[in-house]
Design a protein around this motif. Structure first.
Motif, mmCIF file in Angstrom:
data_model
loop_
_atom_site.group_PDB
_atom_site.id
_atom_site.type_symbol
_atom_site.label_atom_id
_atom_site.label_comp_id
_atom_site.label_asym_id
_atom_site.label_seq_id
_atom_site.Cartn_x
_atom_site.Cartn_y
_atom_site.Cartn_z
ATOM 1 N N TYR A 2 3.480 29.797 41.148
ATOM 2 C CA TYR A 2 2.762 30.892 40.499
ATOM 3 C C TYR A 2 1.567 30.358 39.715
ATOM 4 O O TYR A 2 1.464 29.149 39.450
ATOM 5 N N ARG A 3 0.685 31.296 39.367
ATOM 6 C CA ARG A 3 -0.374 30.966 38.418
ATOM 7 C C ARG A 3 -0.506 32.117 37.427
ATOM 8 O O ARG A 3 -0.483 33.292 37.818
ATOM 9 N N VAL A 4 -0.618 31.780 36.173
ATOM 10 C CA VAL A 4 -0.795 32.788 35.125
ATOM 11 C C VAL A 4 -2.273 33.136 35.046
ATOM 12 O O VAL A 4 -3.124 32.262 34.888
ATOM 13 N N GLU A 5 -2.558 34.418 35.203
ATOM 14 C CA GLU A 5 -3.943 34.880 35.193
ATOM 15 C C GLU A 5 -4.390 35.311 33.804
ATOM 16 O O GLU A 5 -5.527 35.091 33.404
ATOM 17 N N LEU A 6 -3.488 35.970 33.051
ATOM 18 C CA LEU A 6 -3.874 36.546 31.756
ATOM 19 C C LEU A 6 -2.637 36.814 30.932
ATOM 20 O O LEU A 6 -1.575 37.132 31.476
ATOM 21 N N SER A 7 -2.771 36.687 29.621
ATOM 22 C CA SER A 7 -1.763 37.214 28.695
ATOM 23 C C SER A 7 -2.500 37.899 27.558
ATOM 24 O O SER A 7 -3.534 37.414 27.101
ATOM 25 N N ARG A 8 -1.988 39.041 27.133
ATOM 26 C CA ARG A 8 -2.647 39.774 26.051
ATOM 27 C C ARG A 8 -1.607 40.500 25.221
ATOM 28 O O ARG A 8 -0.560 40.921 25.726
ATOM 29 N N VAL A 9 -1.905 40.626 23.931
ATOM 30 C CA VAL A 9 -1.049 41.398 23.033
ATOM 31 C C VAL A 9 -1.332 42.871 23.264
ATOM 32 O O VAL A 9 -2.475 43.329 23.134
ATOM 33 N N VAL A 10 -0.294 43.609 23.626
ATOM 34 C CA VAL A 10 -0.431 45.044 23.871
ATOM 35 C C VAL A 10 -0.396 45.805 22.559
ATOM 36 O O VAL A 10 -1.197 46.718 22.330
ATOM 37 N N ARG A 11 0.536 45.411 21.668
ATOM 38 C CA ARG A 11 0.683 46.104 20.392
ATOM 39 C C ARG A 11 1.637 45.311 19.522
ATOM 40 O O ARG A 11 2.398 44.471 19.997
ATOM 41 N N THR A 12 1.606 45.602 18.238
ATOM 42 C CA THR A 12 2.570 45.040 17.298
ATOM 43 C C THR A 12 3.782 45.961 17.238
ATOM 44 O O THR A 12 3.637 47.182 17.142
ATOM 45 N N VAL A 13 4.994 45.387 17.293
ATOM 46 C CA VAL A 13 6.208 46.206 17.274
ATOM 47 C C VAL A 13 7.100 45.905 16.069
ATOM 48 O O VAL A 13 8.161 46.497 15.920
ATOM 49 N N GLY A 14 6.668 45.004 15.198
ATOM 50 C CA GLY A 14 7.438 44.678 14.006
ATOM 51 C C GLY A 14 6.795 43.496 13.308
ATOM 52 O O GLY A 14 5.809 42.929 13.791
ATOM 53 N N PRO A 15 7.338 43.100 12.150
ATOM 54 C CA PRO A 15 6.792 41.942 11.436
ATOM 55 C C PRO A 15 6.819 40.698 12.323
ATOM 56 O O PRO A 15 7.886 40.258 12.761
ATOM 57 N N ARG A 16 5.635 40.175 12.629
ATOM 58 C CA ARG A 16 5.469 38.985 13.479
ATOM 59 C C ARG A 16 6.091 39.158 14.869
ATOM 60 O O ARG A 16 6.442 38.194 15.525
ATOM 61 N N ARG A 17 6.235 40.387 15.274
ATOM 62 C CA ARG A 17 6.824 40.686 16.581
ATOM 63 C C ARG A 17 5.833 41.512 17.381
ATOM 64 O O ARG A 17 5.373 42.558 16.923
ATOM 65 N N SER A 18 5.509 41.032 18.571
ATOM 66 C CA SER A 18 4.484 41.661 19.390
ATOM 67 C C SER A 18 5.023 41.965 20.781
ATOM 68 O O SER A 18 5.919 41.286 21.287
ATOM 69 N N GLN A 19 4.443 43.000 21.388
ATOM 70 C CA GLN A 19 4.637 43.198 22.816
ATOM 71 C C GLN A 19 3.456 42.539 23.515
ATOM 72 O O GLN A 19 2.305 42.808 23.204
ATOM 73 N N VAL A 20 3.784 41.656 24.444
ATOM 74 C CA VAL A 20 2.768 40.890 25.169
ATOM 75 C C VAL A 20 2.965 41.129 26.656
ATOM 76 O O VAL A 20 4.095 41.154 27.153
ATOM 77 N N VAL A 21 1.861 41.303 27.392
ATOM 78 C CA VAL A 21 1.923 41.385 28.841
ATOM 79 C C VAL A 21 1.365 40.089 29.425
ATOM 80 O O VAL A 21 0.368 39.544 28.935
#
Length: 285
Positions: free
Chosen positions: A259-278
């Motif tokens: 595989y190759r990773v093309e992109l990662s981005r923070v979608v939103r914050t869901v809690g203290p120091r907790r993020s949803q990342v795609v």
């Protein structure tokens, strides 16, 4: 931007400018319903003046609800308490030229994902076959089908109420034959019905994404794209995007994928120091 400014003004009127940020950032507008995500240390009764102010200042809002539990359970639902206006939990919600009939108490929905819906749709190429493993009421699937000319979007959800809404929303947007709603457990559906089918697979359920990764790999036609959504706790100074890539890479390595990773981005914050990342990853075999 204008809506955000207005929500800030309304919260400042009710609670004062010093406390406004604790409240206005937690307001979501879904169709003609306003939803307030309750701060854990605030009593529900303290939110009623805010609910009344939202009805007064926003004429398009007809009903106001507050979340009274976190997202939980197999169907990823919250509990809600009605605060003001019409005691009605269904609405017509619109994004990117598509309309969705939604009951906020029976399916998970967040307008904070709207940019992500559009971003993924722009990546899908004409003629692709897409699997959406956790489709809810069909927002990702329908927006992709409307804007990207895929051959098929197989749209799976385990929640019977979400499935019913999805079927209705496919009809509402005249996408029968392109979006294929499927009721069932995503891992089982891919294993039994959709192996070696997809050019692109969406995995927008962070709680299950890594567990279901082996099934997603079987759903690809040998190679293709995965969009994997993860919840990441990152200590101070740690980039949640990097941590998400590391989590996914470790799992893909275990499974023997190239595989190759093309992109990662923070979608939103869901809690203290907790993020949803795609993480967008191209699987090569």
């Amino acid at each position: 931007m204008a809506k955000r400014k207005l929500l800030r003004e309304i919260a400042a009127e009710v609670y004062g400018p010093e406390k406004a940020d604790r409240f206005w950032k937690r307001i979501e507008i879904i169709g003609d319903i306003a939803v307030i995500r309750k701060p854990f240390d605030v009593n529900i009764d303290e939110l009623k003046p805010l609910a009344e102010a939202l009805l007064r200042r926003l004429p398009y809002v007809k009903s106001v609800w507050v979340t009274s539990s976190p997202v939980e359970g197999e169907y990823r639902l919250r509990s809600y308490t009605h605060l003001a206006g019409e005691k009605r939990s269904w609405t017509i919600y619109r994004e990117y030229g598509c309309s969705f009939k939604i009951d906020i108490t029976r399916v998970y929905i967040s307008p904070r994902l709207s940019y992500e819906h559009q971003r993924i749709a722009r990546l899908v190429k004409p003629g692709e076959t897409v699997i959406n493993m956790y489709a809810g009421a069909g927002l990702f699937s329908i927006i992709i089908a409307r804007h990207s000319k895929p051959a098929k979007v197989y749209s799976i959800d385990i929640n019977p109420e979400a499935y019913k809404m999805m079927v209705e929303n496919v009809r509402l947007n005249k996408l029968e034959g392109i979006v294929v709603p499927i009721l069932g457990d995503a891992a089982e559906v891919v294993e039994k019905q959709l192996q070696s089918t997809a050019d692109r697979i969406l995995m927008p359920l962070p709680e299950l994404a890594l567990e279901h990764l082996p099934h997603a790999l079987k759903g690809l036609r040998g190679r293709g794209w995965l969009h994997v959504y993860l919840h990441v706790f990152a200590e101070k100074g740690v980039d949640p995007r990097r941590k998400a890539v590391e989590m996914l890479a470790e799992r893909l390595d275990e499974l023997g994928a190239r595989y190759r990773v093309e992109l990662s981005r923070v979608v939103r914050t869901v809690g203290p120091r907790r993020s949803q990342v795609v993480v967008d990853v191209h699987v090569e075999s």
